[in-house]
Design a protein around this motif. Structure first.
Motif, short mmCIF file in Angstrom:
data_model
loop_
_atom_site.label_atom_id
_atom_site.label_comp_id
_atom_site.label_asym_id
_atom_site.label_seq_id
_atom_site.Cartn_x
_atom_site.Cartn_y
_atom_site.Cartn_z
N ARG A 176 0.84 -1.20 0.00
CA ARG A 176 0.00 0.00 0.00
C ARG A 176 0.87 1.25 0.00
NH1 ARG A 176 -5.21 -0.26 2.18
NH2 ARG A 176 -5.94 -2.39 2.50
N ILE A 177 0.29 2.34 -0.47
CA ILE A 177 0.97 3.63 -0.35
C ILE A 177 0.72 4.14 1.07
CG2 ILE A 177 1.08 6.01 -1.18
CD1 ILE A 177 2.04 4.09 -3.29
N VAL A 178 1.80 4.32 1.83
CA VAL A 178 1.61 4.73 3.22
C VAL A 178 1.86 6.22 3.43
CG1 VAL A 178 2.08 2.47 4.20
CG2 VAL A 178 3.97 4.02 3.76
N GLY A 235 7.86 13.87 9.27
CA GLY A 235 6.98 13.67 10.42
C GLY A 235 6.29 12.32 10.37
N ASN A 236 6.41 11.60 9.24
CA ASN A 236 5.85 10.25 9.17
C ASN A 236 6.94 9.27 9.63
OD1 ASN A 236 5.52 7.56 7.93
ND2 ASN A 236 3.65 8.44 7.05
N ALA A 237 6.64 8.53 10.69
CA ALA A 237 7.67 7.70 11.30
C ALA A 237 8.27 6.70 10.32
CB ALA A 237 7.08 6.98 12.51
N MET A 238 7.40 6.11 9.48
CA MET A 238 7.90 5.10 8.54
C MET A 238 8.85 5.70 7.52
SD MET A 238 5.13 2.44 7.17
CE MET A 238 3.92 1.80 8.28
N VAL A 239 8.42 6.83 6.93
CA VAL A 239 9.24 7.44 5.88
C VAL A 239 10.56 7.93 6.46
CG1 VAL A 239 9.32 9.21 4.10
CG2 VAL A 239 7.13 8.17 4.71
#
Ligand SMILES: Nc1ncnc2c1ncn2[C@@H]1O[C@H](COP(=O)(O)OP(=O)(O)O)[C@@H](O)[C@H]1O
Ligand SMILES: [Mg+2]
Lengths: 256, 267
Positions: free
Chosen positions: A220-222, A234-238
């Protein structure tokens, strides 16, 4: 905001029991450069192959210029592919043909130039990617990795497409050659005014070639956002991916 | 307790058998569709004449030494075997006839077909299989080129037309091999041997062999292309595709040989 050049909705694909894409939603703006990030095996190449019509998705829609590609006739699909260029992950140069024929393959197939003129045309395109005309007479197996990437790039842009895909254009190159290829990509895309989609897992490269960026994880695109913001989204995964940290929300699946 | 378990086992076996049959039927259907698609491009432009010529030269010219050697030795062996065998019932005189009929009707096309299966079937499967696993076939799609039209049609056409030509050569050399042994070792007079060869030979003997040759050329190139085109799994996959192409086309040659012989010669 104007209609996106490419719109993906709910794109899904499994290979046997293995779910690779699990509902990919993505908009790619016309005339802009999108980079798709994601770990190895996360389905980035499969996404591109679905857009190109090389793999049929199990579910979901792909619209290009507002038209659902699933509804296209064979002839229309071919006409659409005529306007798309692709740089494959491993080059996929035809090793039975000399470089000049590789570069002008699409123009020759579409009968847009005569065979006699193809060598000169190849030399022009090779010059755009910084290669000498004499390279045209070599065979792909005689080239270094960086030169193969350049030839692949030359082949992708020779027919002046208005959509270009780059699948990991800098993987396997040294950092300087990687930066050079990135520069060539930016130049070519700008000159053609094309819409570009690049796959990469190199952050520096993503910031150099991208306007927009999207991150794919577990099919999926997160996250989507500006490429310039990578590293402090600010996105933890990125951010974990961008900084290459072992600890974080992304856990490497070492088994299966 | 006992009966259901035995029933289970029977059902398992039936299911496995069914899966096998379905897989086989799917394979046959796949090859048939693939062949139909390749043939449809024969009449639909654009044509890839350059690729056809390259494949034709590769099949006809470069298989010539192998096929020629096979034919000469086979003719020689046939003469020796039939002479010693037929001597038991005083029919040594039939050597020339046996040699020419065996070669033109049967051994010329079958042996040439098997030799070409080993050379060309394997080469095509490896070449196209490598293109598959290195994304070159996908690249053709993105370069305004139909991969079947570009890779498969010229090769199949070349195989179907080249093999009869090879078999003409094999026929001539096979007869020559028999003549060589007949005159040098078995004591036939050269003129009498040749007269015996051609007196009983009918055009249909040669033509039926050439029809077989065309069928075998089609089979070998089709299976080579199909196995390569559908190969997967990296270098190992290409290796498997190459083996499969040779095995499948060899078996198909022998099976189709029987069918064609039955069709053309049983009255
Ligand atoms: N043709 C195929 N058949 C089976 N599995 C495939 C095929 N193509 C890709 N896959 C699988 O899909 C997953 C995603 O592949 P890919 O999109 O190439 O990854 P990446 O994001 O590194 O480009 C991988 O696990 C791969 O094994
Ligand atoms: Mg990939």
């Amino acid at each position: 905001m104007s209609e996106p050049k490419i719109r993906l909705r709910g794109l899904a694909k499994s290979f046997g029991p293995k779910l690779v894409l699990d509902g990919v939603d993505l908009d790619i703006r016309a005339g802009h450069s999108m980079v798709i990030l994601g770990g190895s095996g996360s389905g980035k190449s499969v996404t591109l192959k679905c857009i190109l019509g090389l793999i049929a998705p199990d579910a979901g829609t792909i619209e290009i210029d507002g038209r659902d590609v699933a509804t296209l006739s064979r002839a229309d699909r071919r006409a659409l592919n005529d306007r798309i260029g692709m740089l494959f992950q491993n080059g996929a140069l035809f090793d039975s043909l000399p470089v000049w024929e590789n570069v002008c393959f699409k123009l020759l197939a579409q009968k847009r130039i005569a065979r006699g003129a193809a060598r000169d045309r190849a030399a022009e395109v090779l010059a755009q990617v910084g290669l000498a005309a004499s390279v045209g007479d070599l065979y792909p197996s005689e080239l270094s990795g960086g030169m193969q990437k350049r030839v692949g790039l030359a082949r992708a842009i020779a027919a002046e497409p208005d959509i270009i895909f780059f699948d990991e254009p800098t993987t396997g190159l040294d950092p300087i050659m990687g930066a050079v290829i990135d520069g060539l990509i930016v130049d070519c895309v700008r000159r053609l005014g094309a819409t570009a989609v690049s796959i990469t897992h190199d952050m520096a490269s993503a910031r150099r070639i991208g306007d927009d960026a999207a991150m794919i994880h577990k099919g999926r695109i997160v996250w989507t956002g500006a490429a310039a913001s990578l590293g402090q989204t600010g996105n933890a995964m990125v951010d974990q991916f961008a900084r290459g940290e072992r600890e974080g929300p992304i856990e490497m699946e070492l088994r299966k | 307790m006992r009966t259901p378990r035995r029933l289970d086992r029977v059902l398992d076996l039936t299911a496995a058998l069914g899966r096998g049959v379905i897989a086989m039927l799917r394979g046959i259907g796949g090859v048939a569709l693939f062949a139909a698609e390749a043939l449809s491009h024969v009449v639909r432009p654009p044509f890839h004449g350059r690729l056809f010529l390259r494949a034709f030269v590769e099949i006809a010219w470069f298989s010539l030494p192998v096929v020629a050697l096979t034919a000469v030795f086979t003719g020689m062996v046939l003469a020796l075997q039939s002479y010693t065998g037929f001597a038991r019932f005083n029919a040594e005189g039939a050597v020339a006839n046996v040699v020419v009929l065996s070669i033109t009707r049967e051994l010329g096309p079958v042996l040439a077909g098997l030799m070409v299966a080993g050379r060309i079937g394997a080469a095509f499967a490896a070449e196209i299989g490598t293109m598959r696993v290195t994304d070159q076939i996908d690249a053709l799609h993105t370069l305004s080129t139909d991969p079947v039209k570009y890779l498969v049609t010229p090769r199949i056409l070349a195989g179907t037309l080249a093999l009869p030509l090879l078999v003409v050569v094999a026929d001539i050399l096979g007869v020559m091999g028999g003549w060589l042994i007949g005159t040098q070792q078995l004591g036939f007079a050269s003129g009498a041997y040749l007269k015996a060869t051609f007196d009983f030979l009918q055009p249909w003997d040669v033509i039926s062999g050439l029809i077989k040759a065309a069928a075998f050329g089609f089979i070998v190139t089709l299976m080579g292309c199909w196995c390569g085109y559908t190969s997967g799994g990296g270098a190992q996959g290409v290796g498997r595709a190459t083996t499969a192409a040779v095995v499948a086309s060899s078996i198909l040659i022998l099976a189709v040989d029987y069918v064609l012989t039955a069709l053309m010669f049983s009255r």
